[in-house]
Design a protein around this motif. Sequence first.
Motif, PDB file in Angstrom:
ATOM      1  N   SER A  23       0.655  -0.862  -0.722  1.00 11.46           N
ATOM      2  CA  SER A  23       0.306   0.342  -0.095  1.00 11.46           C
ATOM      3  C   SER A  23       0.859   0.827   0.045  1.00 11.46           C
ATOM      4  N   ASN A  24       2.008   1.101   0.587  1.00  8.49           N
ATOM      5  CA  ASN A  24       3.143   2.351   0.926  1.00  8.49           C
ATOM      6  C   ASN A  24       3.304   2.367  -0.561  1.00  8.49           C
ATOM      7  N   GLU A  25       3.792   1.570  -1.205  1.00  4.66           N
ATOM      8  CA  GLU A  25       4.738   1.493  -2.778  1.00  4.66           C
ATOM      9  C   GLU A  25       3.627   2.263  -3.997  1.00  4.66           C
ATOM     10  N   LYS A  26       2.491   1.588  -3.393  1.00  5.21           N
ATOM     11  CA  LYS A  26       1.917   1.769  -4.671  1.00  5.21           C
ATOM     12  C   LYS A  26       1.174   3.930  -3.753  1.00  5.21           C
ATOM     13  N   PHE A  27       0.881   3.561  -2.694  1.00  7.46           N
ATOM     14  CA  PHE A  27       0.853   5.457  -1.861  1.00  7.46           C
ATOM     15  C   PHE A  27       2.098   6.097  -3.083  1.00  7.46           C
ATOM     16  N   ARG A  28       3.187   6.005  -3.079  1.00  8.25           N
ATOM     17  CA  ARG A  28       4.139   6.808  -3.376  1.00  8.25           C
ATOM     18  C   ARG A  28       4.730   6.557  -4.786  1.00  8.25           C
ATOM     19  N   ILE A  29       4.013   5.735  -5.362  1.00 10.31           N
ATOM     20  CA  ILE A  29       4.287   5.831  -6.776  1.00 10.31           C
ATOM     21  C   ILE A  29       2.860   7.084  -7.605  1.00 10.31           C
ATOM     22  N   ALA A  30       1.737   6.885  -6.723  1.00 11.20           N
ATOM     23  CA  ALA A  30       0.888   7.782  -6.793  1.00 11.20           C
ATOM     24  C   ALA A  30       0.685   9.243  -6.858  1.00 11.20           C
ATOM     25  N   ARG A  53      -7.883  -2.509  -1.903  1.00 13.14           N
ATOM     26  CA  ARG A  53      -9.305  -1.378  -1.428  1.00 13.14           C
ATOM     27  C   ARG A  53      -8.907  -0.323  -0.444  1.00 13.14           C
ATOM     28  N   ASP A  54      -8.339  -1.192   0.300  1.00 12.68           N
ATOM     29  CA  ASP A  54      -7.454   0.238   1.013  1.00 12.68           C
ATOM     30  C   ASP A  54      -6.215   1.029   0.882  1.00 12.68           C
ATOM     31  N   SER A  55      -5.648   0.499  -0.065  1.00 14.03           N
ATOM     32  CA  SER A  55      -4.843   1.027  -1.129  1.00 14.03           C
ATOM     33  C   SER A  55      -5.385   2.365  -1.571  1.00 14.03           C
ATOM     34  N   ILE A  56      -6.513   1.528  -2.261  1.00 16.22           N
ATOM     35  CA  ILE A  56      -7.014   2.971  -3.299  1.00 16.22           C
ATOM     36  C   ILE A  56      -8.089   3.870  -2.551  1.00 16.22           C
ATOM     37  N   GLU A  58      -6.536   4.754   0.107  1.00 15.57           N
ATOM     38  CA  GLU A  58      -5.038   6.088   0.765  1.00 15.57           C
ATOM     39  C   GLU A  58      -4.857   7.534  -0.367  1.00 15.57           C
ATOM     40  N   ILE A  59      -5.116   6.252  -1.621  1.00 18.36           N
ATOM     41  CA  ILE A  59      -5.260   7.646  -2.994  1.00 18.36           C
ATOM     42  C   ILE A  59      -5.807   8.144  -3.544  1.00 18.36           C
ATOM     43  N   THR A  60      -7.157   7.780  -3.190  1.00 23.64           N
ATOM     44  CA  THR A  60      -8.374   8.864  -3.215  1.00 23.64           C
ATOM     45  C   THR A  60      -8.556  10.009  -2.257  1.00 23.64           C
ATOM     46  N   ARG A  61      -8.700   9.378  -1.349  1.00 24.93           N
ATOM     47  CA  ARG A  61      -8.284  10.195   0.193  1.00 24.93           C
ATOM     48  C   ARG A  61      -6.822  11.825   0.068  1.00 24.93           C
ATOM     49  N   GLN A  62      -6.602  12.033  -0.514  1.00 22.47           N
ATOM     50  CA  GLN A  62      -5.326  12.486  -0.920  1.00 22.47           C
ATOM     51  C   GLN A  62      -5.692  14.116  -1.611  1.00 22.47           C
ATOM     52  N   GLY A  63      -6.894  14.097  -2.203  1.00 23.48           N
ATOM     53  CA  GLY A  63      -7.371  15.112  -3.041  1.00 23.48           C
ATOM     54  C   GLY A  63      -6.561  15.723  -4.522  1.00 23.48           C
ATOM     55  N   PHE A  64      -6.223  14.747  -4.614  1.00 17.68           N
ATOM     56  CA  PHE A  64      -4.953  14.726  -6.192  1.00 17.68           C
ATOM     57  C   PHE A  64      -5.616  15.538  -7.494  1.00 17.68           C
ATOM     58  N   ASN A  65      -4.210  15.766  -7.903  1.00 19.42           N
ATOM     59  CA  ASN A  65      -5.709  16.573  -9.150  1.00 19.42           C
ATOM     60  C   ASN A  65      -5.593  15.554  -9.820  1.00 19.42           C
ATOM     61  N   ALA A  66      -5.213  14.698 -10.450  1.00 23.27           N
ATOM     62  CA  ALA A  66      -5.709  13.771 -11.364  1.00 23.27           C
ATOM     63  C   ALA A  66      -6.718  12.900 -10.941  1.00 23.27           C
ATOM     64  N   GLU A  67      -8.063  12.341 -11.705  1.00 21.53           N
ATOM     65  CA  GLU A  67      -8.745  12.477 -12.117  1.00 21.53           C
ATOM     66  C   GLU A  67      -8.540  10.205 -11.039  1.00 21.53           C
ATOM     67  N   ILE A  68      -8.763   9.330  -9.837  1.00 26.79           N
ATOM     68  CA  ILE A  68      -8.132   8.577  -9.847  1.00 26.79           C
ATOM     69  C   ILE A  68      -9.589   7.576 -10.492  1.00 26.79           C
ATOM     70  N   LEU A  69      -9.044   6.229 -10.793  1.00 26.92           N
ATOM     71  CA  LEU A  69      -9.922   5.696 -11.376  1.00 26.92           C
ATOM     72  C   LEU A  69      -9.831   3.789 -10.780  1.00 26.92           C
ATOM     73  N   SER A  70     -10.533   2.762 -10.969  1.00 25.47           N
ATOM     74  CA  SER A  70     -10.609   1.549 -10.278  1.00 25.47           C
ATOM     75  C   SER A  70     -10.986   1.193 -11.719  1.00 25.47           C
ATOM     76  N   GLU A  84     -17.127   2.307  -3.062  1.00 25.39           N
ATOM     77  CA  GLU A  84     -16.481   1.888  -1.617  1.00 25.39           C
ATOM     78  C   GLU A  84     -15.611   2.566  -1.308  1.00 25.39           C
ATOM     79  N   CYS A  85     -14.543   2.873  -2.202  1.00 25.84           N
ATOM     80  CA  CYS A  85     -13.225   3.225  -2.487  1.00 25.84           C
ATOM     81  C   CYS A  85     -13.256   4.858  -2.885  1.00 25.84           C
ATOM     82  N   ASP A  86     -14.050   5.364  -2.676  1.00 26.21           N
ATOM     83  CA  ASP A  86     -14.548   6.926  -3.377  1.00 26.21           C
ATOM     84  C   ASP A  86     -13.588   7.255  -4.237  1.00 26.21           C
ATOM     85  N   VAL A  87     -14.183   6.122  -5.356  1.00 26.93           N
ATOM     86  CA  VAL A  87     -12.777   6.784  -6.774  1.00 26.93           C
ATOM     87  C   VAL A  87     -13.618   7.877  -7.407  1.00 26.93           C
ATOM     88  N   ASP A  88     -13.422   8.727  -8.772  1.00 26.14           N
ATOM     89  CA  ASP A  88     -13.552   9.366  -8.603  1.00 26.14           C
ATOM     90  C   ASP A  88     -14.440   8.682 -10.431  1.00 26.14           C
TER      91      ASP A  88
END
Length: 489
Positions: A23-30, A53-56, A58-70, A84-88
Motif C-alpha cells: 500500500s505504501n509503495e502504491k501511494f508513493r508512486i501515485a 481497496r485500502d490502497s485505493i 489511501e490514494i483517493t483521500r489525498q485530493g490529487f489533481n488527477a482523476e482516480i479510477l478503479s 466504497e473506495c470513493d474513486v472518481d
Amino acid sequence: MKINVLDTTLRDGEQTPGVSLTSNEKFRIAVKLDEIGIDYIEAGSAITSEGERDSIKEITRQGFNAEILSFSRPLKGDIDYCVECDVDAVNLVVPTSDLHIKDKLNMSHEELIDLSNNAIDYCKDHGLSVELSAEDASRSDKDFLKSVYSDAIEHGVDRICVCDTVGILTPDSSFELFNYFKDFNVPVACHCHNDFGLAVANTLSAIKGGATEIHTTINGIGERAGNTSFEESVVSIYRLFPQFSTNIKIDEIYDTSKLVARLTGVYIQPNKAIVGENAFAHESGIHSDGIIKNSATYEPMTPELVGRTRKFVIGKHMGTHGLNNRLKEIGLNVNDNQLKQICEDIKELADKGKTVTDVDLQVIADNVLEINHEDRIKLDEVTIVSGNKVMPTASVKITIDEEEILNAGVGLGPVDAAINAIKSLDVFKDIDLIEYHVDSITGGTDAFIDVIIKLQKEDKVVSARGTEADIINASVKAYIAGVNRLLGD
C-alpha cells in the motif's frame, strides 16, 4: 491538440509477473504520478482484495489533481467496491470480440450490450464517471464494436477506450481503427500491449487517427511483454508531434522511471529509450567528437530535457576528443602526444576484454604523464574465518600513511566481513559503497573473479576494480583502490 494520459502502472503494471506492491509503495508512486501531471491514475482493481481497496482509499483521500479510477468488470459487485473506495471514475472493461463473448462469457451480442449498458447506468446512478474499455477491441467486428460504443454514449458514458489486448495492431491498422471512431462526440482512448514491440508506435498512430487519450505504464511494465511505455510515448509526442501536447513535466520522467523500477524491482534494460542507462552514453570517437561540438549531431534531444545527464564511456571506440573531455573532467590536462598515447593504451586494454574504469584511466594517464602517486592505503593481508555455525569474521592488516594497522570485522558473508573490517577505520569515514558487481572472467573453480565497485564521498563518485582468483581479495583490493582514488582527489 491536448492528449490526456491515463497511467495504469498501479493496475496493469502491477500484473507484471513477480510484482506485488505494498500500500505504501502504491501511494508513493501515485504521489509522483500526480506531481508530474498525469491526468488519470488507475489506482487498482477494487474487487481484488481488502488490501487493494485500502490502497485505493489511501490514494483517493489525498485530493490529487488527477482523476482516480478503479478497474471494474460490468458487474454490480465490482462497481459497489469502486463506490466504497470513493474513486472518481471506473475503467469499465467489457469484452467485445467473439472469442471473448462466446468462448469466455458464453453470451450473445445482445446480452453483452445489455450487460454493458446496465453497468454504465449503475455507475452513473452512483455518481461515477465512466470510461468504457472494449477488451480485445482490435479483434472485434468493427460494426458490432461501434454499436457497443454508440449505446454506451447514449447511456452517458464519459469516454471510450479501444484496447489492443494482445498487441496485434500495426501502426497502419491502428490508424485505420481509431480513424473509424474519431467522429464520436466523446473522447477516444488507446490502450495497447507490447507483444510485438509495437505498443508505442501503435499508440502514436492512434493519436494521428483521432485518439485524444493514451493508456501507459511507467517503463512499459505489464503482463507478458508489457504495456505502452509512458516515457517513450510522452517524449515522442513532445519531440516528434508538435501538433500534440500533454500536461507531463518531462524533466521529471527519469526520476519517475527510477522510482518505479526501484519499488517494483523490474530491471530497466540499459539500451531502453529515454530512461535506459545507455540512452545518453557515448563511446564512439566520431559520435563523441560530434557531441562535444554540437549535441544535436548524435542526440535527438538533450538529456536535460528528461532529467538526465550525458556521459562519455571509456572504451576502445572512444576517440581523442571524447577522451580529452573525460580527462579534463577528472582534472588532467594533457598535450596531443600524451593524449594519443593514453588513447592507444586504453584500446590495448579494451581489446583484452577489460572494462576501462575511472581508476584504470587514472593509472594509464599517470603512467603516460610519469606521475607517480604513492597510494596512502595498501593491503598487506586479509584472513577469513567462516563456517556453518560461525559468523564470518575477517582480520586485515593494512598500511595507512606508512603506519601498519590491524583490525577485524564480522559480516553476513566473508566479503562483507572483510569490507567491514576495513571501513570501520576512521580514514574510511563518509565513504559509501553504492554499487558492487561480480563477474567470473574464466570458467572452472579456479576462475578469475572480476569485482567492480562504485564508491561515493560527498558528491564525488569513482569506480574501481579488482581481479583475483579469490573473490575476497578481489573485493578488498577494489575497495581500497577506490578509496585511494577518492583520497587522492
